[in-house]
Design a protein around this motif. Sequence first.
Motif, PDB file in Angstrom:
ATOM      1  N   GLY A 196      22.425  24.122  10.799  1.00  0.00           N
ATOM      2  CA  GLY A 196      21.678  25.173  10.123  1.00  0.00           C
ATOM      3  C   GLY A 196      22.396  25.658   8.881  1.00  0.00           C
ATOM      4  O   GLY A 196      23.619  25.554   8.767  1.00  0.00           O
ATOM      5  N   LEU A 197      21.630  26.175   7.943  1.00  0.00           N
ATOM      6  CA  LEU A 197      22.172  26.720   6.696  1.00  0.00           C
ATOM      7  C   LEU A 197      21.492  28.049   6.400  1.00  0.00           C
ATOM      8  O   LEU A 197      20.258  28.131   6.374  1.00  0.00           O
ATOM      9  N   ILE A 198      22.296  29.090   6.213  1.00  0.00           N
ATOM     10  CA  ILE A 198      21.818  30.405   5.789  1.00  0.00           C
ATOM     11  C   ILE A 198      22.478  30.721   4.453  1.00  0.00           C
ATOM     12  O   ILE A 198      23.696  30.585   4.318  1.00  0.00           O
ATOM     13  N   PHE A 199      21.694  31.113   3.458  1.00  0.00           N
ATOM     14  CA  PHE A 199      22.272  31.387   2.134  1.00  0.00           C
ATOM     15  C   PHE A 199      21.597  32.586   1.488  1.00  0.00           C
ATOM     16  O   PHE A 199      20.463  32.953   1.821  1.00  0.00           O
ATOM     17  N   GLU A 200      22.325  33.184   0.558  1.00  0.00           N
ATOM     18  CA  GLU A 200      21.834  34.348  -0.188  1.00  0.00           C
ATOM     19  C   GLU A 200      22.512  34.354  -1.554  1.00  0.00           C
ATOM     20  O   GLU A 200      23.739  34.268  -1.656  1.00  0.00           O
ATOM     21  N   VAL A 208      23.849  36.338  -4.375  1.00  0.00           N
ATOM     22  CA  VAL A 208      24.266  37.733  -4.414  1.00  0.00           C
ATOM     23  C   VAL A 208      24.542  38.245  -5.821  1.00  0.00           C
ATOM     24  O   VAL A 208      24.636  39.451  -6.031  1.00  0.00           O
ATOM     25  N   GLU A 209      24.665  37.348  -6.790  1.00  0.00           N
ATOM     26  CA  GLU A 209      24.994  37.817  -8.141  1.00  0.00           C
ATOM     27  C   GLU A 209      24.628  36.756  -9.162  1.00  0.00           C
ATOM     28  O   GLU A 209      24.749  35.553  -8.907  1.00  0.00           O
ATOM     29  N   GLY A 210      24.133  37.218 -10.327  1.00  0.00           N
ATOM     30  CA  GLY A 210      23.873  36.312 -11.437  1.00  0.00           C
ATOM     31  C   GLY A 210      22.408  36.102 -11.739  1.00  0.00           C
ATOM     32  O   GLY A 210      21.646  35.694 -10.866  1.00  0.00           O
ATOM     33  N   GLY A 211      22.027  36.369 -12.992  1.00  0.00           N
ATOM     34  CA  GLY A 211      20.668  36.077 -13.452  1.00  0.00           C
ATOM     35  C   GLY A 211      19.593  36.748 -12.621  1.00  0.00           C
ATOM     36  O   GLY A 211      19.661  37.943 -12.315  1.00  0.00           O
ATOM     37  N   PHE A 212      18.600  35.950 -12.235  1.00  0.00           N
ATOM     38  CA  PHE A 212      17.493  36.451 -11.425  1.00  0.00           C
ATOM     39  C   PHE A 212      17.750  36.253  -9.933  1.00  0.00           C
ATOM     40  O   PHE A 212      16.809  36.262  -9.131  1.00  0.00           O
ATOM     41  N   LEU A 213      19.000  36.057  -9.552  1.00  0.00           N
ATOM     42  CA  LEU A 213      19.390  35.868  -8.146  1.00  0.00           C
ATOM     43  C   LEU A 213      18.642  34.697  -7.520  1.00  0.00           C
ATOM     44  O   LEU A 213      18.075  34.794  -6.432  1.00  0.00           O
ATOM     45  N   ASP A 214      18.630  33.557  -8.223  1.00  0.00           N
ATOM     46  CA  ASP A 214      17.952  32.370  -7.706  1.00  0.00           C
ATOM     47  C   ASP A 214      18.878  31.160  -7.823  1.00  0.00           C
ATOM     48  O   ASP A 214      19.772  31.125  -8.661  1.00  0.00           O
ATOM     49  N   ILE A 215      18.666  30.184  -6.958  1.00  0.00           N
ATOM     50  CA  ILE A 215      19.495  28.987  -6.918  1.00  0.00           C
ATOM     51  C   ILE A 215      18.677  27.839  -6.335  1.00  0.00           C
ATOM     52  O   ILE A 215      17.748  28.061  -5.555  1.00  0.00           O
ATOM     53  N   ASP A 216      18.996  26.621  -6.749  1.00  0.00           N
ATOM     54  CA  ASP A 216      18.359  25.424  -6.170  1.00  0.00           C
ATOM     55  C   ASP A 216      19.213  24.925  -5.001  1.00  0.00           C
ATOM     56  O   ASP A 216      20.443  24.833  -5.120  1.00  0.00           O
ATOM     57  N   VAL A 217      18.551  24.606  -3.896  1.00  0.00           N
ATOM     58  CA  VAL A 217      19.255  24.182  -2.684  1.00  0.00           C
ATOM     59  C   VAL A 217      18.761  22.797  -2.276  1.00  0.00           C
ATOM     60  O   VAL A 217      17.555  22.527  -2.309  1.00  0.00           O
ATOM     61  N   ARG A 218      19.702  21.934  -1.873  1.00  0.00           N
ATOM     62  CA  ARG A 218      19.332  20.596  -1.430  1.00  0.00           C
ATOM     63  C   ARG A 218      20.223  20.170  -0.260  1.00  0.00           C
ATOM     64  O   ARG A 218      21.437  20.345  -0.297  1.00  0.00           O
ATOM     65  N   ASP A 249      21.744  43.742   3.308  1.00  0.00           N
ATOM     66  CA  ASP A 249      21.722  45.192   3.193  1.00  0.00           C
ATOM     67  C   ASP A 249      22.701  45.670   2.125  1.00  0.00           C
ATOM     68  O   ASP A 249      22.386  46.556   1.314  1.00  0.00           O
ATOM     69  N   ARG A 250      23.898  45.052   2.093  1.00  0.00           N
ATOM     70  CA  ARG A 250      24.884  45.440   1.078  1.00  0.00           C
ATOM     71  C   ARG A 250      24.415  45.067  -0.315  1.00  0.00           C
ATOM     72  O   ARG A 250      24.596  45.846  -1.274  1.00  0.00           O
ATOM     73  N   ILE A 251      23.794  43.897  -0.452  1.00  0.00           N
ATOM     74  CA  ILE A 251      23.294  43.478  -1.768  1.00  0.00           C
ATOM     75  C   ILE A 251      22.203  44.415  -2.254  1.00  0.00           C
ATOM     76  O   ILE A 251      22.203  44.870  -3.405  1.00  0.00           O
ATOM     77  N   HIS A 252      21.255  44.727  -1.372  1.00  0.00           N
ATOM     78  CA  HIS A 252      20.159  45.609  -1.764  1.00  0.00           C
ATOM     79  C   HIS A 252      20.663  47.018  -2.069  1.00  0.00           C
ATOM     80  O   HIS A 252      20.159  47.685  -2.979  1.00  0.00           O
ATOM     81  N   ARG A 253      21.680  47.462  -1.319  1.00  0.00           N
ATOM     82  CA  ARG A 253      22.258  48.772  -1.607  1.00  0.00           C
ATOM     83  C   ARG A 253      22.923  48.781  -2.974  1.00  0.00           C
ATOM     84  O   ARG A 253      22.791  49.746  -3.739  1.00  0.00           O
ATOM     85  N   ASN A 254      23.633  47.703  -3.299  1.00  0.00           N
ATOM     86  CA  ASN A 254      24.260  47.614  -4.621  1.00  0.00           C
ATOM     87  C   ASN A 254      23.213  47.587  -5.734  1.00  0.00           C
ATOM     88  O   ASN A 254      23.403  48.196  -6.793  1.00  0.00           O
TER      89      ASN A 254
END
Length: 211
Positions: free
Chosen positions: A46-50, A52-62, A165-170
């Motif tokens: 399994g893979l869980i990712f988030e 947390v910083e930079g631009g529009f907070l988006d990334i490509d995953v493969r 929760d920490r990211i959204h609080r920040n």
Amino acid sequence: MIRNYLLAVCILCYFAIVPTNAYFVTVDAHSEECFFDRVEAGTKMGLIFETVEGGFLDIDVRITDPEGKIIYHGVRESSGKYTFAAHTNGVYTYCFSNQMSTMTPKVVMFSMEVGEALKGGESGKNGSAGADADSSHTKLEDMIQELSATLTSIKHEQEYMHMRDRIHRNINESTNFRVVIWSTFEALVLIVMTIGQIYYLKRFFEVRRVV
């Protein structure tokens, strides 16, 4: 009752000594970061990712299998969770790509879950009593492994939710700070304009009085 107690103790001991694979990685613009896991066929992964910083907070995953086939491909995702079972032995690859960004690096928090490979049953060698003992022992091991995997998944999920929760609080604190700064700037502009208008009107009436 005693068996259940021993089972719980074994699970807690196992859970206490097994570390959680949670990482942070910085993916620069026009670059890609990859990680690898060597597992056996039948292993639950399994893979869980988030982001947390930079631009529009988006990334490509493969995610790719040992043969190079793409198992999962996500484009411009902020967060996600994906689980699968390995269909063959070998090295599985997780990649985070920031090719779409021109200059902004991205910081990604992720956790890789690797369960136990499935084991085949063993045939008894000492008659029906031995077969029953082996079967009971195998069932107990399966229960421990299943509960351990479940607890590990719950722990990873809790860490994931805590990080969200920490990211959204920040983000909320940053937004609130910007609102305060903008409101202060507007108040200062309003004060300056008011003083300027008063000064202009005062000078205007002073000139009219001289004439």
